[in-house]
Design a protein around this motif. Sequence first.
Motif, PDB file in Angstrom:
ATOM      1  N   TYR A 227       0.811  -1.211   0.113  1.00  0.00           N
ATOM      2  CA  TYR A 227      -0.041   0.126   0.080  1.00  0.00           C
ATOM      3  C   TYR A 227       0.862   1.151  -0.106  1.00  0.00           C
ATOM      4  O   TYR A 227       2.212   1.279   0.296  1.00  0.00           O
ATOM      5  CB  TYR A 227      -0.913   0.024   1.274  1.00  0.00           C
ATOM      6  N   VAL A 228       0.113   2.486  -0.236  1.00  0.00           N
ATOM      7  CA  VAL A 228       0.773   3.751  -0.226  1.00  0.00           C
ATOM      8  C   VAL A 228       0.021   4.655   0.575  1.00  0.00           C
ATOM      9  O   VAL A 228      -1.291   4.755   0.461  1.00  0.00           O
ATOM     10  CB  VAL A 228       0.983   4.228  -1.635  1.00  0.00           C
ATOM     11  N   TYR A 229       0.499   5.541   1.356  1.00  0.00           N
ATOM     12  CA  TYR A 229      -0.083   6.482   2.252  1.00  0.00           C
ATOM     13  C   TYR A 229       0.455   7.750   1.985  1.00  0.00           C
ATOM     14  O   TYR A 229       1.774   7.983   1.894  1.00  0.00           O
ATOM     15  CB  TYR A 229       0.433   5.941   3.817  1.00  0.00           C
ATOM     16  N   VAL A 230      -0.220   8.834   1.773  1.00  0.00           N
ATOM     17  CA  VAL A 230       0.201  10.098   1.488  1.00  0.00           C
ATOM     18  C   VAL A 230      -0.705  10.997   2.404  1.00  0.00           C
ATOM     19  O   VAL A 230      -1.843  11.079   2.390  1.00  0.00           O
ATOM     20  CB  VAL A 230      -0.130  10.554  -0.060  1.00  0.00           C
ATOM     21  N   GLY A 231       0.046  11.823   3.452  1.00  0.00           N
ATOM     22  CA  GLY A 231      -0.598  12.549   4.251  1.00  0.00           C
ATOM     23  C   GLY A 231      -1.426  13.791   3.877  1.00  0.00           C
ATOM     24  O   GLY A 231      -2.552  14.013   4.191  1.00  0.00           O
ATOM     25  N   ASP A 319      -6.213  -8.016  -3.106  1.00  0.00           N
ATOM     26  CA  ASP A 319      -7.383  -8.043  -2.518  1.00  0.00           C
ATOM     27  C   ASP A 319      -6.955  -6.964  -1.020  1.00  0.00           C
ATOM     28  O   ASP A 319      -7.787  -6.056  -0.637  1.00  0.00           O
ATOM     29  CB  ASP A 319      -7.946  -9.043  -1.489  1.00  0.00           C
ATOM     30  N   GLN A 320      -5.616  -7.008  -0.715  1.00  0.00           N
ATOM     31  CA  GLN A 320      -5.142  -6.099   0.431  1.00  0.00           C
ATOM     32  C   GLN A 320      -4.570  -4.783   0.034  1.00  0.00           C
ATOM     33  O   GLN A 320      -4.331  -3.960   0.988  1.00  0.00           O
ATOM     34  CB  GLN A 320      -4.413  -7.035   1.381  1.00  0.00           C
ATOM     35  N   CYS A 321      -4.552  -4.527  -1.054  1.00  0.00           N
ATOM     36  CA  CYS A 321      -3.825  -3.411  -1.769  1.00  0.00           C
ATOM     37  C   CYS A 321      -4.690  -2.143  -1.441  1.00  0.00           C
ATOM     38  O   CYS A 321      -5.698  -2.033  -1.590  1.00  0.00           O
ATOM     39  CB  CYS A 321      -3.293  -3.462  -3.222  1.00  0.00           C
ATOM     40  N   LYS A 322      -3.918  -1.027  -1.110  1.00  0.00           N
ATOM     41  CA  LYS A 322      -4.729   0.393  -0.680  1.00  0.00           C
ATOM     42  C   LYS A 322      -3.836   1.470  -0.963  1.00  0.00           C
ATOM     43  O   LYS A 322      -2.675   1.369  -0.651  1.00  0.00           O
ATOM     44  CB  LYS A 322      -5.081   0.351   0.740  1.00  0.00           C
ATOM     45  N   PHE A 353      -8.117   4.417  -2.395  1.00  0.00           N
ATOM     46  CA  PHE A 353      -8.571   3.429  -3.532  1.00  0.00           C
ATOM     47  C   PHE A 353      -8.173   1.914  -3.209  1.00  0.00           C
ATOM     48  O   PHE A 353      -7.191   1.505  -2.525  1.00  0.00           O
ATOM     49  CB  PHE A 353      -7.359   3.867  -4.552  1.00  0.00           C
ATOM     50  N   TYR A 354      -9.070   1.319  -3.700  1.00  0.00           N
ATOM     51  CA  TYR A 354      -8.747  -0.334  -3.467  1.00  0.00           C
ATOM     52  C   TYR A 354      -9.329  -1.023  -4.762  1.00  0.00           C
ATOM     53  O   TYR A 354      -9.893  -0.628  -5.711  1.00  0.00           O
ATOM     54  CB  TYR A 354      -9.753  -0.433  -2.171  1.00  0.00           C
ATOM     55  N   TYR A 355      -9.148  -2.270  -4.795  1.00  0.00           N
ATOM     56  CA  TYR A 355      -9.186  -3.319  -5.934  1.00  0.00           C
ATOM     57  C   TYR A 355     -10.543  -4.087  -5.555  1.00  0.00           C
ATOM     58  O   TYR A 355     -10.711  -4.558  -4.343  1.00  0.00           O
ATOM     59  CB  TYR A 355      -8.125  -4.183  -6.043  1.00  0.00           C
ATOM     60  N   GLU A 356     -11.323  -3.930  -6.534  1.00  0.00           N
ATOM     61  CA  GLU A 356     -12.644  -4.914  -6.248  1.00  0.00           C
ATOM     62  C   GLU A 356     -13.299  -4.921  -7.643  1.00  0.00           C
ATOM     63  O   GLU A 356     -13.452  -4.250  -8.727  1.00  0.00           O
ATOM     64  CB  GLU A 356     -13.765  -4.212  -5.713  1.00  0.00           C
ATOM     65  N   ASN A 357     -13.528  -6.363  -7.992  1.00  0.00           N
ATOM     66  CA  ASN A 357     -13.892  -6.909  -9.342  1.00  0.00           C
ATOM     67  C   ASN A 357     -13.341  -6.457 -10.516  1.00  0.00           C
ATOM     68  O   ASN A 357     -13.944  -5.674 -11.458  1.00  0.00           O
ATOM     69  CB  ASN A 357     -15.385  -6.391  -9.261  1.00  0.00           C
ATOM     70  N   LYS A 361     -11.516   0.950  -7.208  1.00  0.00           N
ATOM     71  CA  LYS A 361     -12.686   1.678  -6.707  1.00  0.00           C
ATOM     72  C   LYS A 361     -12.288   2.747  -5.452  1.00  0.00           C
ATOM     73  O   LYS A 361     -11.001   2.607  -5.179  1.00  0.00           O
ATOM     74  CB  LYS A 361     -13.503   0.798  -5.859  1.00  0.00           C
ATOM     75  N   ILE A 362     -12.873   3.821  -5.495  1.00  0.00           N
ATOM     76  CA  ILE A 362     -12.726   4.890  -4.372  1.00  0.00           C
ATOM     77  C   ILE A 362     -13.574   4.704  -3.357  1.00  0.00           C
ATOM     78  O   ILE A 362     -14.900   4.877  -3.544  1.00  0.00           O
ATOM     79  CB  ILE A 362     -12.879   6.243  -5.154  1.00  0.00           C
ATOM     80  N   GLY A 363     -13.049   4.908  -1.993  1.00  0.00           N
ATOM     81  CA  GLY A 363     -13.770   4.847  -1.030  1.00  0.00           C
ATOM     82  C   GLY A 363     -13.954   6.280  -0.457  1.00  0.00           C
ATOM     83  O   GLY A 363     -13.042   7.110  -0.486  1.00  0.00           O
ATOM     84  N   ALA A 364     -14.959   6.570   0.506  1.00  0.00           N
ATOM     85  CA  ALA A 364     -15.106   7.845   0.815  1.00  0.00           C
ATOM     86  C   ALA A 364     -14.424   8.577   1.806  1.00  0.00           C
ATOM     87  O   ALA A 364     -14.213   9.672   1.881  1.00  0.00           O
ATOM     88  CB  ALA A 364     -16.735   8.068   1.097  1.00  0.00           C
TER      89      ALA A 364
END
Length: 371
Positions: A227-231, A319-322, A353-357, A361-364
């Motif tokens: 994953y990547v985190y950007v503050g 599945d665990q990527c964010k 941002f995450y992976y699905e189907n 996808k973008i989470g709120a």
Amino acid sequence: MPFLLKHHFDPDLDCQHLTPKQQDDGSVDHYDLSFVQNVEAGCVIAEWGDLSDGEKADPRFVFDKKVFPAGKGTGIKRKHPDKLYAAVNGWVTYRDDKIVVLESLVVPEEVDFHTGNICFIGNLTIGGGVRTGFVVQGRDVTIQGQIEAASIEALQELNCRGGVKGAKEAFLESGKSMKLSFCEYATLKSGEDILVKGALMHSNVYAGRRLAVGGRLTGGSIYSHEYVYVGEQLGGGLDTHTSVVIGYNPILLYADAEYNRRIKRLHANIASFEKLLNKSDDHREEYQPKLQAALKELDLLKLLKVKLWEGIQGTEQLDQCKVLVPGVVKPGVEISIGSAYLKVDDFLEDVFFYYENHEVKIGASTKQLQR
């Protein structure tokens, strides 16, 4: 009978007054001054020899008895009592009239033409910065000052407290984690995590596990396995290319990029050779073998790329990527998770941002994810 202590290192090396050594062709390399004398555990660093009649020898190393001036990090084997060995990996020198092998090295000043390149087998601390064109290597490497367009390689941990201004030439690599205060215009490669306290700008990053940026991440290509985190801010707007790729092993992706660079050079060489072949028979005789060798190497690289990508796809974990951004995401940022792709076309804030189907996808809200 006097005995001569023979050294397998330079006992008079003065790090304050180093000079470049002359090479076979008469030239000198001002970047290589042999600042440190590395030894591995088990290496012979000194031994006793007989002093022949009339033989000239340094009186400092002539003794009446075979008693080694052995200090920390050295040892003697029962089977070879006339030899002094290094007991640890490190650098060998004299301290208080004793031969010692030290596992850590501190260079108090910056790395420049006074020190030359620093390549050390143990833990290394640089008190200043690292100037353009120089190489620093060690196990755990700590740099207090700023890194310019230099090459830094740490077998394990790398910590740069002064930040990086890489001028598009700096290359930093660590076998485990890497910590930087800030970074701009550099290439970063780490076997595990990369942490940038401030801004990460216009750099290519290969993080074996995770990347965390406390400030802004603007420009460049980012590869991270998990994953990547950007503050604060991801992207610099439509005029700044910022790409984030997660889900594949970045170390293998770096190898693929190296293959691509070699293939590009080969195509240029092949085009040049083909033009020269038609100039004359002499040119044909000279460049035909070079052309054939280049074509053979090109075929080999293409085959290696195919096998490499089989391995890359085998490292896929989606599945665990964010990608987590509690701050702002600017338009134009490209997000890839595995083969899924999304280009951000509007300003976003506090999203993930995450992976699905087979889609990105973008989470709120990242806060919702943490709960």
